[in-house]
Design a protein around this motif. Structure first.
Motif, short mmCIF file in Angstrom:
data_model
loop_
_atom_site.label_atom_id
_atom_site.label_comp_id
_atom_site.label_asym_id
_atom_site.label_seq_id
_atom_site.Cartn_x
_atom_site.Cartn_y
_atom_site.Cartn_z
N SER A 34 0.84 -1.20 0.00
CA SER A 34 0.00 0.00 0.00
C SER A 34 0.87 1.25 0.00
CB SER A 34 -0.92 0.02 1.23
OG SER A 34 -0.17 0.12 2.43
N ILE A 35 0.26 2.36 -0.36
CA ILE A 35 0.91 3.67 -0.32
C ILE A 35 -0.04 4.63 0.38
CG2 ILE A 35 0.02 4.26 -2.62
CD1 ILE A 35 2.55 5.96 -3.03
N THR A 36 0.52 5.46 1.24
CA THR A 36 -0.32 6.38 2.02
C THR A 36 -0.19 7.79 1.49
OG1 THR A 36 -0.04 5.01 3.99
CG2 THR A 36 -0.85 7.25 4.32
N GLN A 37 -1.32 8.35 1.11
CA GLN A 37 -1.37 9.69 0.53
C GLN A 37 -1.93 10.68 1.53
OE1 GLN A 37 -3.34 9.89 -3.30
NE2 GLN A 37 -3.93 12.01 -3.01
N GLY A 38 -1.20 11.76 1.75
CA GLY A 38 -1.71 12.83 2.59
C GLY A 38 -2.67 13.68 1.78
N VAL A 39 -3.88 13.86 2.27
CA VAL A 39 -4.90 14.61 1.54
C VAL A 39 -5.38 15.79 2.38
CG1 VAL A 39 -5.73 12.70 0.12
CG2 VAL A 39 -6.63 12.97 2.42
N ARG A 40 -5.79 16.83 1.68
CA ARG A 40 -6.30 18.03 2.35
C ARG A 40 -7.81 18.07 2.25
NH1 ARG A 40 -2.43 21.94 3.46
NH2 ARG A 40 -4.12 22.77 4.73
N GLU A 41 -8.43 18.65 3.27
CA GLU A 41 -9.89 18.71 3.30
C GLU A 41 -10.43 20.04 2.78
OE1 GLU A 41 -10.81 17.54 7.37
OE2 GLU A 41 -10.98 15.46 6.66
N ALA A 42 -9.57 21.05 2.67
CA ALA A 42 -10.03 22.35 2.19
C ALA A 42 -8.87 23.16 1.64
CB ALA A 42 -10.73 23.13 3.32
N SER A 43 -8.29 22.71 0.52
CA SER A 43 -7.20 23.44 -0.12
C SER A 43 -7.59 23.85 -1.53
CB SER A 43 -5.93 22.57 -0.15
OG SER A 43 -5.28 22.60 1.08
N GLY A 44 -8.79 24.40 -1.63
CA GLY A 44 -9.27 24.88 -2.91
C GLY A 44 -9.34 23.77 -3.94
N ALA A 45 -9.19 24.15 -5.22
CA ALA A 45 -9.29 23.17 -6.30
C ALA A 45 -8.11 22.23 -6.37
CB ALA A 45 -9.45 23.90 -7.63
N LEU A 46 -7.04 22.51 -5.63
CA LEU A 46 -5.90 21.61 -5.63
C LEU A 46 -6.22 20.32 -4.90
CD1 LEU A 46 -2.87 24.00 -4.98
CD2 LEU A 46 -3.34 22.71 -7.05
N ALA A 47 -6.93 20.41 -3.80
CA ALA A 47 -7.25 19.22 -3.01
C ALA A 47 -8.29 19.57 -1.96
CB ALA A 47 -5.99 18.70 -2.33
N TYR A 48 -9.37 18.77 -1.92
CA TYR A 48 -10.40 19.01 -0.91
C TYR A 48 -11.25 17.76 -0.72
CZ TYR A 48 -13.57 19.91 -4.91
OH TYR A 48 -14.32 19.83 -6.07
N ALA A 49 -12.04 17.76 0.36
CA ALA A 49 -12.88 16.62 0.69
C ALA A 49 -14.32 16.86 0.23
CB ALA A 49 -12.86 16.37 2.19
N LEU A 50 -14.92 15.79 -0.28
CA LEU A 50 -16.33 15.86 -0.68
C LEU A 50 -17.22 15.21 0.38
CD1 LEU A 50 -16.06 14.98 -4.48
CD2 LEU A 50 -16.71 17.18 -3.48
N GLY A 51 -16.61 14.60 1.37
CA GLY A 51 -17.35 13.93 2.44
C GLY A 51 -17.32 12.42 2.28
N ASN A 52 -17.55 11.72 3.40
CA ASN A 52 -17.59 10.25 3.40
C ASN A 52 -16.31 9.63 2.87
OD1 ASN A 52 -20.29 10.17 4.40
ND2 ASN A 52 -21.05 10.59 2.32
#
Length: 300
Positions: A34-52
């Protein structure tokens, strides 16, 4: 006695293998599957969460493609992608300690940060500006005298504000939001008069506001910063794998298509477009891939 020596040898070997994998992300990925990716929840169009547990954005999709390319490169039949939400404050420590293998958010590449982590080739060059309420009368930093300015904890924007504050000799109060959503909320509720950060994060925050027309981005660019995918330092093989995937995505037009998708077309959840064409600096980064830090860029 012999059994103790064997046990000790196994322990030493295991410790050595663990240490090697800490500096060899590809070996770690192969070992754990596996590979673990750090994700942002509110970084504009670059990276954000949609929920769930669903994430989206330009850098998020670029990293999805990188992971797919690494899977092919390593000849793996399966490679599980795990996600760890990170913030501006903890993203670097989590990459350094191995919790996160690749961080795909909105991290500025700076000389100071290059002492702690490494960066992939830049695909987005950002302008730091400020968002204000449309009826605020604020048009530039000169209008911030006596006002309250918010930035997000752990970002470089606060340094930019302070530098401009000294240069223009204006006096304003500084507060920090725990993340980008919190910072925008402080602006939205009137506890801050201006929110200073990357223009695409500001545009994304405005697009997802209850009333987007109530806000606007104003003022001169305060700085120009390369935003890049972050990985561990001193891991040449993994950096090459990431950079090779980025080069492939640029060459076959994937990056241009992803940029158009996330910055020029309507995006979820509000189905509002940021309408931010790729800047000359961003296009130049695609044409001449590099991992140069912010300090090598100049504000025009």
């Amino acid at each position: 006695m012999k059994q103790n020596i064997v046990a000790l040898s196994v322990a030493i070997f295991a410790a050595g293998a663990a240490h090697a994998q800490s500096n060899d992300t590809l070996a770690k990925i192969k070992a754990v599957g596996s590979i673990t990716q750090g994700v942002r929840e509110a970084s504009g169009a670059l990276a954000y969460a949609l929920g769930n547990g669903v994430y989206a954005g330009f850098h998020y999709e670029v990293c999805t493609n990188i992971i797919s390319d690494i899977k092919k490169q390593m000849g793996l039949s399966q490679l599980e992608a795990k996600y760890v939400p990170v913030t501006s404050a903890n993203r670097i420590p989590l990459v350094k300690n191995g919790t996160v293998d690749i961080e795909c958010g909105s991290t500025s590449n700076t000389l100071a940060r290059q002492k702690e982590v490494a960066f992939a080739s830049t695909l987005y060059v950002e302008e730091v500006r400020m968002a204000v309420k449309a009826d605020s009368g604020i048009k530039s930093l000169a209008d911030l005298n006596g006002k309250t300015v918010v930035t997000t904890t752990g970002t470089t924007a606060l340094q930019v504000v302070r530098q401009n504050k000294r240069a223009k000799n204006i006096d304003f109060r500084e507060i920090s939001g725990k993340d980008h959503s919190d910072s925008f909320l402080l602006l939205e509720t009137g506890r801050a008069d201006a929110f200073v950060l990357d223009s695409q994060v500001l545009a994304g925050s405005i697009a997802m506001a209850r009333n987007p027309k109530s806000f606007k981005i104003v003022g001169e660019p305060l700085s120009v910063e390369p935003i890049a995918i972050m990985i561990r330092k001193d891991d040449a093989a993994f950096k090459k794998a990431v950079d090779d995937s980025i080069a492939r995505q640029v060459k076959d037009g994937t990056i241009a298509k992803l940029y158009d998708k996330w910055f020029m077309k309507a995006i979820p959840p509000s189905n509002t477009s940021l309408n931010l064409p790729a800047s000359a600096a961003t296009k130049a980064a695609w044409e001449h891939l590099n991992d140069r830090p912010t300090e090598s860029y100049k504000v025009e």
